[in-house]
Scaffold this motif. Sequence first.
Motif, mmCIF file in Angstrom:
data_model
loop_
_atom_site.group_PDB
_atom_site.id
_atom_site.type_symbol
_atom_site.label_atom_id
_atom_site.label_comp_id
_atom_site.label_asym_id
_atom_site.label_seq_id
_atom_site.Cartn_x
_atom_site.Cartn_y
_atom_site.Cartn_z
ATOM 1 N N ASN A 1 0.813 -1.211 0.000
ATOM 2 C CA ASN A 1 0.000 0.000 0.000
ATOM 3 C C ASN A 1 0.849 1.265 0.000
ATOM 4 O OD1 ASN A 1 0.998 -0.156 2.564
ATOM 5 N ND2 ASN A 1 -0.985 -0.005 3.613
ATOM 6 N N VAL A 2 2.171 1.107 0.097
ATOM 7 C CA VAL A 2 3.095 2.244 0.047
ATOM 8 C C VAL A 2 4.168 1.935 -0.995
ATOM 9 C CG1 VAL A 2 4.771 3.646 1.282
ATOM 10 C CG2 VAL A 2 2.686 2.878 2.446
ATOM 11 N N PHE A 3 4.407 2.896 -1.871
ATOM 12 C CA PHE A 3 5.434 2.705 -2.900
ATOM 13 C C PHE A 3 6.507 3.767 -2.715
ATOM 14 C CE2 PHE A 3 7.289 3.416 -7.124
ATOM 15 C CZ PHE A 3 7.685 2.108 -7.414
ATOM 16 N N ASN A 4 7.743 3.309 -2.572
ATOM 17 C CA ASN A 4 8.874 4.234 -2.427
ATOM 18 C C ASN A 4 9.408 4.575 -3.812
ATOM 19 O OD1 ASN A 4 11.086 5.707 -1.696
ATOM 20 N ND2 ASN A 4 12.245 3.974 -0.894
ATOM 21 N N ILE A 5 9.173 5.791 -4.234
ATOM 22 C CA ILE A 5 9.520 6.195 -5.596
ATOM 23 C C ILE A 5 11.026 6.153 -5.846
ATOM 24 C CG2 ILE A 5 9.739 8.678 -5.155
ATOM 25 C CD1 ILE A 5 8.027 7.103 -8.207
ATOM 26 N N LEU A 6 11.817 6.230 -4.763
ATOM 27 C CA LEU A 6 13.266 6.262 -4.941
ATOM 28 C C LEU A 6 13.863 4.911 -5.316
ATOM 29 C CD1 LEU A 6 14.662 8.793 -2.357
ATOM 30 C CD2 LEU A 6 14.227 9.075 -4.769
ATOM 31 N N CYS A 7 13.038 3.883 -5.361
ATOM 32 C CA CYS A 7 13.563 2.623 -5.894
ATOM 33 C C CYS A 7 13.823 2.746 -7.394
ATOM 34 C CB CYS A 7 12.606 1.473 -5.607
ATOM 35 S SG CYS A 7 11.067 1.529 -6.553
ATOM 36 N N LEU A 8 13.314 3.815 -8.018
ATOM 37 C CA LEU A 8 13.507 4.034 -9.452
ATOM 38 C C LEU A 8 14.576 5.081 -9.741
ATOM 39 C CD1 LEU A 8 9.728 4.292 -10.488
ATOM 40 C CD2 LEU A 8 11.142 2.229 -10.306
ATOM 41 N N GLU A 9 15.252 5.548 -8.692
ATOM 42 C CA GLU A 9 16.120 6.717 -8.865
ATOM 43 C C GLU A 9 17.313 6.464 -9.788
ATOM 44 O OE1 GLU A 9 17.895 7.967 -5.259
ATOM 45 O OE2 GLU A 9 18.503 5.973 -4.656
ATOM 46 N N ASN A 10 17.741 5.233 -9.951
ATOM 47 C CA ASN A 10 18.909 4.950 -10.787
ATOM 48 C C ASN A 10 18.543 4.510 -12.203
ATOM 49 O OD1 ASN A 10 20.862 5.562 -8.810
ATOM 50 N ND2 ASN A 10 20.473 3.586 -7.827
ATOM 51 N N MET A 11 17.298 4.731 -12.591
ATOM 52 C CA MET A 11 16.910 4.401 -13.969
ATOM 53 C C MET A 11 17.293 5.591 -14.864
ATOM 54 S SD MET A 11 13.265 2.439 -13.443
ATOM 55 C CE MET A 11 13.262 1.888 -15.142
ATOM 56 N N ALA A 12 18.447 5.462 -15.482
ATOM 57 C CA ALA A 12 19.101 6.592 -16.134
ATOM 58 C C ALA A 12 18.347 7.119 -17.352
ATOM 59 C CB ALA A 12 20.522 6.194 -16.549
ATOM 60 N N ARG A 13 17.491 6.279 -17.987
ATOM 61 C CA ARG A 13 16.808 6.705 -19.217
ATOM 62 C C ARG A 13 15.298 6.795 -19.067
ATOM 63 N NH1 ARG A 13 19.438 6.513 -23.966
ATOM 64 N NH2 ARG A 13 17.581 5.836 -25.092
ATOM 65 N N SER B 1 -4.683 -0.840 -4.330
ATOM 66 C CA SER B 1 -4.329 -0.873 -2.912
ATOM 67 C C SER B 1 -3.281 0.173 -2.533
ATOM 68 C CB SER B 1 -3.804 -2.263 -2.547
ATOM 69 O OG SER B 1 -2.640 -2.561 -3.308
ATOM 70 N N MET B 2 -2.731 0.882 -3.502
ATOM 71 C CA MET B 2 -1.668 1.845 -3.221
ATOM 72 C C MET B 2 -2.244 3.108 -2.592
ATOM 73 S SD MET B 2 1.248 3.267 -5.842
ATOM 74 C CE MET B 2 1.725 1.614 -6.289
ATOM 75 N N GLU B 3 -1.793 3.404 -1.366
ATOM 76 C CA GLU B 3 -2.300 4.558 -0.618
ATOM 77 C C GLU B 3 -1.341 5.739 -0.655
ATOM 78 O OE1 GLU B 3 -3.135 3.267 3.315
ATOM 79 O OE2 GLU B 3 -4.602 1.746 2.696
ATOM 80 N N GLU B 4 -0.064 5.468 -0.864
ATOM 81 C CA GLU B 4 0.915 6.552 -0.787
ATOM 82 C C GLU B 4 2.107 6.253 -1.691
ATOM 83 O OE1 GLU B 4 3.568 9.074 2.484
ATOM 84 O OE2 GLU B 4 2.557 7.219 3.089
ATOM 85 N N ILE B 5 2.554 7.306 -2.379
ATOM 86 C CA ILE B 5 3.818 7.260 -3.101
ATOM 87 C C ILE B 5 4.743 8.232 -2.380
ATOM 88 C CG2 ILE B 5 4.992 7.635 -5.296
ATOM 89 C CD1 ILE B 5 2.337 7.153 -6.709
ATOM 90 N N LYS B 6 5.789 7.706 -1.749
ATOM 91 C CA LYS B 6 6.610 8.582 -0.917
ATOM 92 C C LYS B 6 8.076 8.542 -1.340
ATOM 93 C CE LYS B 6 7.376 5.183 2.773
ATOM 94 N NZ LYS B 6 7.253 4.927 4.212
ATOM 95 N N ILE B 7 8.854 9.425 -0.716
ATOM 96 C CA ILE B 7 10.275 9.540 -0.997
ATOM 97 C C ILE B 7 11.013 9.209 0.287
ATOM 98 C CG2 ILE B 7 12.064 11.036 -1.949
ATOM 99 C CD1 ILE B 7 9.904 12.665 -3.226
ATOM 100 N N GLU B 8 11.091 7.921 0.567
ATOM 101 C CA GLU B 8 11.601 7.447 1.851
ATOM 102 C C GLU B 8 13.060 7.809 2.065
ATOM 103 O OE1 GLU B 8 11.233 6.105 5.458
ATOM 104 O OE2 GLU B 8 9.562 5.850 4.058
ATOM 105 N N LYS B 9 13.877 7.604 1.070
ATOM 106 C CA LYS B 9 15.310 7.831 1.233
ATOM 107 C C LYS B 9 15.612 9.294 1.500
ATOM 108 C CE LYS B 9 19.736 6.970 -1.068
ATOM 109 N NZ LYS B 9 20.360 6.436 -2.303
ATOM 110 N N LEU B 10 14.909 10.157 0.827
ATOM 111 C CA LEU B 10 15.132 11.590 1.018
ATOM 112 C C LEU B 10 14.816 11.997 2.444
ATOM 113 C CD1 LEU B 10 15.834 14.327 -0.165
ATOM 114 C CD2 LEU B 10 13.481 14.569 -0.877
ATOM 115 N N LEU B 11 13.700 11.474 2.989
ATOM 116 C CA LEU B 11 13.288 11.852 4.337
ATOM 117 C C LEU B 11 14.217 11.278 5.404
ATOM 118 C CD1 LEU B 11 9.428 11.482 4.025
ATOM 119 C CD2 LEU B 11 10.794 13.536 3.860
#
Length: 904
Positions: free
Chosen positions: A711-723, A734-744
């Motif tokens: 229900n929570v997706f950490n957008i920073l799992c995509l941070e190294n997708m260069a293209r 079921s997704m309730e939140e898209i967050k930036i866990e690593k930044l916080l």
Amino acid sequence: MGNCCSIQIGFENFLLRGWVCVVGHANYVCKLKQTLPTLSAALQELRAQRNDMQREVDVAEQRLLKPFEQVQLWLSKAETMITKAEKLIEDSPRQMNNLCLGSCASKNFLSSYKFGKNITKMLQEINDHVSKGAFKKVAESRPSASVVVRPEEQPIGLESTIEKVWHCIVDKDVGIIGLYGLGGVGKTTLLTQINNKFSTTADKFDVVIWALVSKDYNVEKIQDKMGGNIGFRDTSWKSKSVDEKAVDIYGVLRNKRFVVLLDDLWERVDLNKVGIPKPSQENGSKLIFTARSLEVCGEMEARKRIKVECLEPEKAWELFQAKVGDETLNSHPNIWKLAEHVVERCGGLPLALITIGRAMACKTTPMEWKYAIEMLKRSTLPKMKNEVFPLLKFSYDNLPNATMKFCLQYCCLYRDDYRIPRKELVEHWFCEGLLNEFDRFSEAQMQGDHIINSLLNACLLERAGEDYVKMHDVIREMALWIACELEVKENNFFVKAGAQLLEEPDAKTWEGAKRMSIMSNQMKVLRETPKCPNLRTLFLRENNLQVISDGFFHFMPHLTVLNLSRNYGLEELPKGISQLISLECLDLSSTGIRELPIELKSLTKLKMLDLSNMLFVGKMKIPRQLISSFSKLQIFKLRPLINRDYPDEEEDNVLNGVNENLIKELRCLQHLNVLSIPPIKSVFALERFLSFNLFRCSIETLELEEFRDSNVFNILCLENMARLEKLCFKDCASMEEIKIEKLLSSVSSNINYISQFHTLSHVIIDGCGKLTDTTWLIFVPNLRFLSISWCFKMEEILSEGKLGEVADKVGIPYPKPFLKLEMLKLCVLPELKSIYWDVLPFPFLKHFCVWGDCSKLKKLPLNSDSAKGNHITIEGRKDWWDEVEWENETTRDNFIPSLRFPSY
């Protein structure tokens, strides 16, 4: 006695007066020797005063001032006096020879007397005139602009553009205006209209100057053309150096409010070298120029760049009708409809409409019109070849290199009005070896994009949506004319795209062709075995192909690009395809092929394989070790991917369709640059796929679909997708939140993660019913397209509270959002109340669409500045629009012209 006395006194008075008179007349003779030198001196002074004053008047006229009438009258009288005085002095030797008795008498007293009297009178007149010539000023500013009215034709379809240009002219912030567009689109006509409009308006410009620049640009030629407008007409000025002329022109214009119109620029004109002061808000002057390229507008630092577009169909018909004449159009009942076809072929280009219209003005039979239409289709109509194409060819010739010229010709392989995908075009160019500056596609794509943008800027290609381009019909015909007639030895194009062919062309037709397109026809079977020793490109897309004979590909040893896409009835490839040992691009997208033949292994040079959108999703087979045999493959497109690539695999594999064996084969492709994959449906599958660096660096589009395990997706799992360019969340119920866990969690590092998503430009969120906000978008700085739909609990696009929390924890302010956003689509968001809590500038926003139920969205982050230039189009239902709350009525009124109601 009294009478006698009276008579005597009267006689004495008469003698006395006579004596005085004689003595006075004698003075004209006696003083002649003295008065002649005095007259010469006075004449010399008058000449000097005349010359000085004439120079002042000349300088004033060069500076566009108007001489006073009194000064002009003084100069005119001075000229007359000088002429008379010179004549008197010229006659003086003869008169002096008549003098005798010490110059007190004359052999011809009457003649000497008259001459002396004229000398004295002239001397007095000159002295009087010199005294009257002490003017404080010799000229004044002209009351209205000096405009040379140019011959013009009544413009058709340019009215709105003229008003747009005039709006820029009255705008104090706009000094330089660039008008660009296709050759023959009407730029000169437009500039002529602007020039002539200055002669009838009250705008206080001192002078309006027109100069034709043209392709053979030369500073001195421009100076000479401008010089004639501002008074530099004598041969001595024309003999001056370029630098001297620049100083003179600058001296005239620097204190004036001027308009300079430069027609037909092909490259940057250095204003300093010409002598044109740079227009600015301070001097209130204007520079308006026409060009065929947007790049020239940039090089000229145009504050406003206005594209002159081709005519809309209604205006195109109006122009064509005016040139053909109603008598011809009404001469036969069928001609009117045929004429509409001719207008359609001209594509709204005024030059073509005018040229063909005049040519058809005397054609009064349907057969003549049908023949003209056929010749237009074949690009062989004489008027087009002789009058239209050569003008357009100037733009082609001006392209900087042969590669760019051929890339333009390559677009002719697509049929009329075809929306050519930009990426497909670049992929084909890359496989053809045209983008030879780079070996890797990811780098070559930059060169390809540069070429496309250059062709767009040169108005030789047109934008057709965000990711597509198209060729104007007349430009395509011109390019085909060049490829098939002028440069036939170099390229030898054969193009029958959209020609309604039921059968393949005769085998002999194929023999000499290098580039061949028979796309968009109705062929079902390819039976021949053509011999094509030179063929490098073959477009067979969009036919009804069902069968290709086994021998069809046997004699195409140099074929590099084969496009078979959109042949839905094609279920099998012939084994003879193995003969295409030079093939580098194979496009099988949107076909019905059920199995890839193992013979494809011989295509060892293959750089691109497109298997996307295959018709038989669950039935196509890919032999093992086939994909891994393409060791040079750089572009591999698999989406939407089939479920069962390998017959013995379990259906529930890690990527819902991409099994471990195929992943292993893909990992062998060390040159892989672009990988298109199917939607991913679980966090585990995503992590598995992204664990391979090769895949992370090659995916441009990522779809996350039907996520149910988190229900929570950490957008920073995509941070190294260069293209990564495009990211979609679809039906993640079921997704309730898209967050930036690593930044916080990285408070101490104070890292700004904006740069991690600098390639991401498209975000689509659809059917994510539990999401309440998309605050993470603040960290997508280059976002251009945002679509959010069917998210029933979405309350805010960007949450002020969450952004404040991020800023507090990280210790850095969050940036202004949406600075590059071009399109915002919101659809069926019944709880949405806010996009952003404050006003946003939206410098690039073009389309803002609100569809379906968004009834709680009553405040928009817009104010009157957001509508500056009226560049935003707002589309929404009337009942929603009526409920929107504005900061004031003025702001609301500013956006009314931007509003569009949907047609449904």
